[in-house]
Design a protein around this motif. Structure first.
Motif, PDB file in Angstrom:
ATOM      1  N   VAL A 166     -16.801  -6.247   5.246  1.00 42.43           N
ATOM      2  CA  VAL A 166     -15.705  -5.348   5.594  1.00 42.43           C
ATOM      3  C   VAL A 166     -15.596  -4.898   7.017  1.00 42.43           C
ATOM      4  CG1 VAL A 166     -14.334  -3.115   5.253  1.00 42.43           C
ATOM      5  CG2 VAL A 166     -15.157  -4.264   3.286  1.00 42.43           C
ATOM      6  N   THR A 223     -14.881  -8.284   8.886  1.00 40.88           N
ATOM      7  CA  THR A 223     -13.407  -8.674   8.823  1.00 40.88           C
ATOM      8  C   THR A 223     -12.475  -7.822   9.819  1.00 40.88           C
ATOM      9  OG1 THR A 223     -13.221  -7.445   6.687  1.00 40.88           O
ATOM     10  CG2 THR A 223     -13.496  -9.803   6.809  1.00 40.88           C
ATOM     11  N   ASP A 224     -12.826  -6.493   9.745  1.00 45.33           N
ATOM     12  CA  ASP A 224     -12.150  -5.474  10.726  1.00 45.33           C
ATOM     13  C   ASP A 224     -12.205  -6.061  12.162  1.00 45.33           C
ATOM     14  OD1 ASP A 224     -11.240  -4.077   8.659  1.00 45.33           O
ATOM     15  OD2 ASP A 224     -12.578  -2.536   8.643  1.00 45.33           O
ATOM     16  N   GLU A 234     -10.186  -8.822  13.058  1.00 45.60           N
ATOM     17  CA  GLU A 234      -8.757  -8.355  13.241  1.00 45.60           C
ATOM     18  C   GLU A 234      -8.564  -7.851  14.675  1.00 45.60           C
ATOM     19  OE1 GLU A 234      -7.759  -5.691  10.263  1.00 45.60           O
ATOM     20  OE2 GLU A 234      -7.571  -7.559   8.845  1.00 45.60           O
ATOM     21  N   SER A 275     -19.725 -15.064   1.973  1.00 46.50           N
ATOM     22  CA  SER A 275     -18.635 -14.910   1.085  1.00 46.50           C
ATOM     23  C   SER A 275     -18.844 -15.153  -0.132  1.00 46.50           C
ATOM     24  CB  SER A 275     -17.589 -15.306   1.799  1.00 46.50           C
ATOM     25  OG  SER A 275     -17.350 -16.642   1.538  1.00 46.50           O
ATOM     26  N   GLU A 306     -11.036 -11.243  -3.413  1.00 45.82           N
ATOM     27  CA  GLU A 306      -9.963 -10.608  -2.312  1.00 45.82           C
ATOM     28  C   GLU A 306     -10.676 -10.728  -0.989  1.00 45.82           C
ATOM     29  OE1 GLU A 306     -11.084  -8.963  -5.242  1.00 45.82           O
ATOM     30  OE2 GLU A 306      -9.016  -8.878  -6.419  1.00 45.82           O
ATOM     31  N   GLN A 307     -11.979 -10.484  -0.781  1.00 45.08           N
ATOM     32  CA  GLN A 307     -12.732 -10.590   0.270  1.00 45.08           C
ATOM     33  C   GLN A 307     -12.815 -11.922   0.972  1.00 45.08           C
ATOM     34  OE1 GLN A 307     -16.274  -8.729  -0.620  1.00 45.08           O
ATOM     35  NE2 GLN A 307     -15.952  -6.871   0.909  1.00 45.08           N
ATOM     36  N   GLN A 313     -10.381 -14.540   0.362  1.00 44.70           N
ATOM     37  CA  GLN A 313      -9.223 -14.633   0.771  1.00 44.70           C
ATOM     38  C   GLN A 313      -8.805 -14.039   1.991  1.00 44.70           C
ATOM     39  OE1 GLN A 313      -6.807 -13.314  -2.729  1.00 44.70           O
ATOM     40  NE2 GLN A 313      -6.905 -15.308  -3.871  1.00 44.70           N
ATOM     41  N   ARG A 314      -9.300 -12.979   2.269  1.00 45.47           N
ATOM     42  CA  ARG A 314      -9.140 -12.241   3.355  1.00 45.47           C
ATOM     43  C   ARG A 314      -9.562 -12.874   4.601  1.00 45.47           C
ATOM     44  NH1 ARG A 314     -10.929  -6.059   5.600  1.00 45.47           N
ATOM     45  NH2 ARG A 314      -9.405  -6.078   7.144  1.00 45.47           N
ATOM     46  N   THR A 354      -7.867 -16.062   5.235  1.00 44.45           N
ATOM     47  CA  THR A 354      -6.366 -15.795   5.753  1.00 44.45           C
ATOM     48  C   THR A 354      -6.519 -15.662   7.431  1.00 44.45           C
ATOM     49  OG1 THR A 354      -5.282 -14.716   3.813  1.00 44.45           O
ATOM     50  CG2 THR A 354      -4.662 -14.267   5.966  1.00 44.45           C
ATOM     51  N   LEU A 355      -7.841 -14.724   7.604  1.00 41.83           N
ATOM     52  CA  LEU A 355      -8.028 -14.445   9.233  1.00 41.83           C
ATOM     53  C   LEU A 355      -8.530 -16.039   9.729  1.00 41.83           C
ATOM     54  CD1 LEU A 355      -9.755 -11.122   8.653  1.00 41.83           C
ATOM     55  CD2 LEU A 355      -7.991 -11.695   9.878  1.00 41.83           C
TER      56      LEU A 355
END
Length: 130
Positions: A28, A31-32, A35, A78, A84-85, A87-88, A91-92
């Protein structure tokens, strides 16, 4: 003896759960961080467009490298995370690739002496902004 075995088995389960929780927490946070790196990349490319200072372009490339390394590290772990993680992260990854391709088009325009065209493209939203 049975009670001791049960305690050991439970302790191992708790330890495994803690490892999973720690990995999830790190994912988490990472991934933050991805971003945040995307925003930094966009700020650097804007700086390059406005100034044509190669230092901004080099910093941009360095940030892209960091971003890609972080994506690769997250992809490796992963497999132990939630759908969900995963996929995130995907996506990123795709977003980062798209932004890079769009930004390289801008850089090509600037390098060809078409800075105004690059800035216009950016302003008109022809390039993905965050």
């Amino acid at each position: 003896i049975a009670a001791s075995t049960l305690v050991i088995v439970n302790a191992k389960r708790v330890e495994q759960q803690m490892v999973a929780v720690n990995q999830g927490s790190e994912m988490v946070q990472d991934t933050d961080r991805l971003e945040t790196l995307l925003y930094k990349r966009q700020a650097l490319i804007r700086s390059y467009l406005l100034t044509t200072d190669e230092r901004f372009l080099q910093q941009y490339e360095d940030t892209v490298g960091t971003y890609n390394q972080l994506i690769q590290a997250l992809e490796k772990i992963s497999q132990f995370s939630t759908t969900e993680q995963v996929q995130r992260i995907e996506t990123l990854k795709q977003l980062g690739e798209r932004i890079y391709a769009d930004n390289m088009q801008l850089v090509s325009l600037v390098e060809a002496g078409k800075t105004d065209a690059a800035i216009t493209s950016f302003k008109q939203g022809k390039v993905l902004s965050l």
